[in-house]
Enzyme design. Structure first.
Site, PDB file in Angstrom:
ATOM      1  N   GLN A  18       1.692   4.197   1.883  1.00  0.00           N
ATOM      2  CA  GLN A  18       1.590   4.261   3.339  1.00  0.00           C
ATOM      3  C   GLN A  18       2.647   5.172   3.926  1.00  0.00           C
ATOM      4  O   GLN A  18       3.597   5.577   3.260  1.00  0.00           O
ATOM      5  CB  GLN A  18       1.755   2.861   3.931  1.00  0.00           C
ATOM      6  CG  GLN A  18       3.103   2.209   3.617  1.00  0.00           C
ATOM      7  CD  GLN A  18       3.198   0.796   4.156  1.00  0.00           C
ATOM      8  OE1 GLN A  18       3.843   0.565   5.177  1.00  0.00           O
ATOM      9  NE2 GLN A  18       2.571  -0.156   3.467  1.00  0.00           N
ATOM     10  N   ARG A  48      -2.623   4.088   5.653  1.00  0.00           N
ATOM     11  CA  ARG A  48      -2.678   3.728   4.234  1.00  0.00           C
ATOM     12  C   ARG A  48      -3.635   4.643   3.472  1.00  0.00           C
ATOM     13  O   ARG A  48      -4.596   5.169   4.046  1.00  0.00           O
ATOM     14  CB  ARG A  48      -3.131   2.283   4.058  1.00  0.00           C
ATOM     15  CG  ARG A  48      -2.274   1.248   4.771  1.00  0.00           C
ATOM     16  CD  ARG A  48      -2.834  -0.156   4.578  1.00  0.00           C
ATOM     17  NE  ARG A  48      -2.048  -1.161   5.286  1.00  0.00           N
ATOM     18  CZ  ARG A  48      -2.260  -1.532   6.545  1.00  0.00           C
ATOM     19  NH1 ARG A  48      -3.258  -0.987   7.225  1.00  0.00           N
ATOM     20  NH2 ARG A  48      -1.499  -2.432   7.107  1.00  0.00           N
ATOM     21  N   SER A 103       0.819  -1.212   0.000  1.00  0.00           N
ATOM     22  CA  SER A 103       0.000   0.000   0.000  1.00  0.00           C
ATOM     23  C   SER A 103       0.854   1.264   0.000  1.00  0.00           C
ATOM     24  O   SER A 103       1.992   1.277   0.471  1.00  0.00           O
ATOM     25  CB  SER A 103      -0.910   0.008   1.229  1.00  0.00           C
ATOM     26  OG  SER A 103      -0.142  -0.056   2.417  1.00  0.00           O
ATOM     27  N   LYS A 146      -7.170  -2.980   2.343  1.00  0.00           N
ATOM     28  CA  LYS A 146      -7.260  -2.769   3.783  1.00  0.00           C
ATOM     29  C   LYS A 146      -7.803  -1.370   4.098  1.00  0.00           C
ATOM     30  O   LYS A 146      -8.015  -0.546   3.221  1.00  0.00           O
ATOM     31  CB  LYS A 146      -5.887  -2.967   4.428  1.00  0.00           C
ATOM     32  CG  LYS A 146      -5.333  -4.378   4.304  1.00  0.00           C
ATOM     33  CD  LYS A 146      -3.972  -4.487   4.980  1.00  0.00           C
ATOM     34  CE  LYS A 146      -3.395  -5.879   4.884  1.00  0.00           C
ATOM     35  NZ  LYS A 146      -2.059  -5.990   5.529  1.00  0.00           N
ATOM     36  N   HIS A 152       5.597   5.838   1.159  1.00  0.00           N
ATOM     37  CA  HIS A 152       6.377   4.803   0.498  1.00  0.00           C
ATOM     38  C   HIS A 152       5.498   3.611   0.180  1.00  0.00           C
ATOM     39  O   HIS A 152       4.398   3.453   0.723  1.00  0.00           O
ATOM     40  CB  HIS A 152       7.568   4.360   1.354  1.00  0.00           C
ATOM     41  CG  HIS A 152       7.194   3.801   2.699  1.00  0.00           C
ATOM     42  ND1 HIS A 152       6.861   4.611   3.763  1.00  0.00           N
ATOM     43  CD2 HIS A 152       7.076   2.528   3.158  1.00  0.00           C
ATOM     44  CE1 HIS A 152       6.573   3.861   4.823  1.00  0.00           C
ATOM     45  NE2 HIS A 152       6.694   2.582   4.464  1.00  0.00           N
ATOM     46  N   GLU A 211      11.747   2.839  10.019  1.00  0.00           N
ATOM     47  CA  GLU A 211      12.169   1.523   9.531  1.00  0.00           C
ATOM     48  C   GLU A 211      13.296   1.641   8.518  1.00  0.00           C
ATOM     49  O   GLU A 211      13.471   2.670   7.859  1.00  0.00           O
ATOM     50  CB  GLU A 211      10.984   0.756   8.929  1.00  0.00           C
ATOM     51  CG  GLU A 211      10.291   1.438   7.774  1.00  0.00           C
ATOM     52  CD  GLU A 211       8.982   0.752   7.387  1.00  0.00           C
ATOM     53  OE1 GLU A 211       8.367   0.076   8.239  1.00  0.00           O
ATOM     54  OE2 GLU A 211       8.572   0.894   6.229  1.00  0.00           O
ATOM     55  N   LYS A 251       7.180   4.100  14.171  1.00  0.00           N
ATOM     56  CA  LYS A 251       7.680   2.969  13.393  1.00  0.00           C
ATOM     57  C   LYS A 251       8.673   3.417  12.318  1.00  0.00           C
ATOM     58  O   LYS A 251       8.483   3.163  11.135  1.00  0.00           O
ATOM     59  CB  LYS A 251       6.506   2.215  12.746  1.00  0.00           C
ATOM     60  CG  LYS A 251       6.873   0.842  12.196  1.00  0.00           C
ATOM     61  CD  LYS A 251       5.687   0.266  11.432  1.00  0.00           C
ATOM     62  CE  LYS A 251       6.071  -1.043  10.772  1.00  0.00           C
ATOM     63  NZ  LYS A 251       5.134  -1.445   9.714  1.00  0.00           N
ATOM     64  N   HIS A 268       4.225   5.989   8.285  1.00  0.00           N
ATOM     65  CA  HIS A 268       4.156   5.593   9.685  1.00  0.00           C
ATOM     66  C   HIS A 268       4.188   6.837  10.568  1.00  0.00           C
ATOM     67  O   HIS A 268       4.913   7.790  10.293  1.00  0.00           O
ATOM     68  CB  HIS A 268       5.306   4.659  10.028  1.00  0.00           C
ATOM     69  CG  HIS A 268       5.380   3.474   9.112  1.00  0.00           C
ATOM     70  ND1 HIS A 268       4.372   2.553   9.008  1.00  0.00           N
ATOM     71  CD2 HIS A 268       6.333   3.079   8.230  1.00  0.00           C
ATOM     72  CE1 HIS A 268       4.696   1.633   8.118  1.00  0.00           C
ATOM     73  NE2 HIS A 268       5.883   1.939   7.628  1.00  0.00           N
TER      74      HIS A 268
END
Length: 444
Positions: A119, A317, A117, A323, A298, A146, A144, A121
């Site tokens: 998205q 998202r 997706s 979702k 991203h 990453e 989050k 964070h």
């Protein structure tokens, strides 16, 4: 095994609290990771995740040939916790029983077949608000950040393209202007207005602050207008853009055009397809890495990677997914900084050992590649051992390929068992704070 190298990755916490706590009785614990079978994952025939998961299945049980295997989780997040191979207890419960906190990081292996997706964070502050207001969608209150390290060539979209590149595509493909709705010409005009300034041709933060702010405002308006269009209008605009791209000679199509065609094949009619022209498309070669802080858009596209993040499952998202989508939150939270993503700091600690250090305290990652040897006098591994630097917090080690051994320093295993632990594709270990271990290749 057929491979002749023993490749391992360890995601490690800085963990001052863990260092201060009493260490568990054993400095090494064999873990069973948790596999996630999301729809975007690679099928077992080509999935690294499936191969690693199968090596941890009871009695070597095969995985279903039609079941996509997307992620392998190795951490203490309650959504899919790693467990002790010896008795099935969650690692978090084992640590808590010895006065140790859960791991501040979550280590994963990803095998991506179709795009994830669009998205981003949240920051810690936003995560707390989202978790309090919608705990079903946002499972925890943590941020989050990453980092992804490529195992195979690994493609992703991340961060907004520079404004000049977006405007050039709008000029080349007038149908793209229509994607922004009835006010598309005005929105693209605002983007065009910042192209001549420093922000139009450089990454945000490298140009004039006022120009960067103008660029961010123009991107926010255009992206918000696109993401808030109704589904019927999106589908019609996408069809028009697809017709325009398909009419181009193949030699004249750009990488963004090719990505649009791929995304539209995977997610017909989805608004996220337009991200092909708004976000940077990057392909990492094995060993290369990217870091994604909070509030940056991203979507991973294809390939295998090792990913490490703060312990969280919070994802906001807005496209390329069936979702839950939280478009207003995503549009508001993004930084709209334009330019390519920043890589982590990569440090070679030795001929076989590389460290990836992002600008966050929860984690870093080390990669060790140990050459195989043809023969050895003893049966317990041959060739030069690679010592892993002791760390102040607990860490997790996963073997991705090859055969080898994990050797614990003398006295490191208080249980009195052998100081050699098998290391082959799929083995996962928890290493206690301060553990002194070496990786050895197997005998060829």
């Amino acid at each position: 095994m057929a491979t002749k190298t023993a490749d391992a990755v360890a995601g490690a916490a800085s963990g001052a609290a863990e260092a201060a706590a009493a260490a568990p009785p054993s400095s090494v614990l064999r873990l069973t990771p948790a596999a996630q079978t999301y729809a975007w994952g690679a099928l077992p025939a080509t999935s690294l995740v499936a191969r690693l998961a199968a090596r941890n299945a009871p009695d070597g049980a095969p995985v279903g040939a039609a079941t996509p295997h997307a992620e392998l989780w190795m951490g203490t997040h309650p959504t899919a916790p790693a467990r002790l191979a010896s008795d099935g207890r969650p690692l978090a419960a084992y640590l808590a029983g010895r006065g140790l906190p859960g791991l501040p990081f979550l280590l994963k292996v990803l095998s991506v077949r179709t795009a994830l997706s669009i998205q981003a964070h949240p920051t810690k502050e936003l995560a707390a608000k989202l978790h309090a207001s919608n705990p079903d969608a946002y499972k925890d209150d943590n941020h989050k950040p990453e980092m992804a390290v490529a195992v195979t060539p690994f493609s992703a979209m991340c961060c907004f393209r520079r404004v000049a590149a977006i405007v050039a595509d709008c000029d080349r493909l007038p149908a793209l202007v229509g994607a922004f709705g009835g006010g598309g010409a005005d929105l693209v005009g605002r983007l065009r207005g910042v192209v001549g300034g420093p922000a139009g041709g450089t990454a945000a933060g490298e140009g004039d602050a006022d120009a960067d702010a103008a660029s961010a405002d123009a991107l926010r308006s255009a992206f918000g207008a696109l993401m808030n269009r109704d589904a019927g209008a999106v589908a019609a605009s996408l069809d028009a853009l697809l017709d325009a791209v398909r009419a181009l000679p193949a030699a004249d199509r750009t990488p963004a055009d090719g990505l649009l065609l791929t995304l539209a094949g995977q997610y017909p009619g989805d608004v996220g397809c337009f991200a092909a022209y708004l976000l940077n498309q990057v392909t990492l070669q094995p060993g290369e890495a990217l870091f994604l802080p909070a509030n940056e858009p991203h979507a991973y596209l294809s390939g295998d990677c090792v990913e490490v993040m703060a312990t969280s499952d919070n994802v906001v998202r807005a496209g390329l997914t069936p979702k839950f989508k939280d478009v207003p939150v995503l549009v508001k939270m993004l930084t709209y900084a334009a330019g390519p993503p920043l890589p982590p700091v990569v440090t070679r600690l030795g001929p076989c050992l590389v460290r990836y250090t992002p600008p966050v305290k929860e984690f870093m990652l080390e990669r060790v590649d140990v050459p195989a040897v043809a023969a050895a006098a003893d049966g317990g591994g041959g060739g030069d051992a690679v010592a892993l630097p002791p760390l102040p917090g607990g860490s997790v080690l996963v073997a991705l390929a090859g055969d080898g051994w994990l050797r614990v320093a003398a006295g490191g295993d208080a249980g009195g068992a052998s100081d050699l632990w098998p290391l082959y594709a799929g083995t996962v270990y928890y290493l206690a704070p301060g553990a002194e271990v070496e990786v050895l290749p197997a005998v060829g």
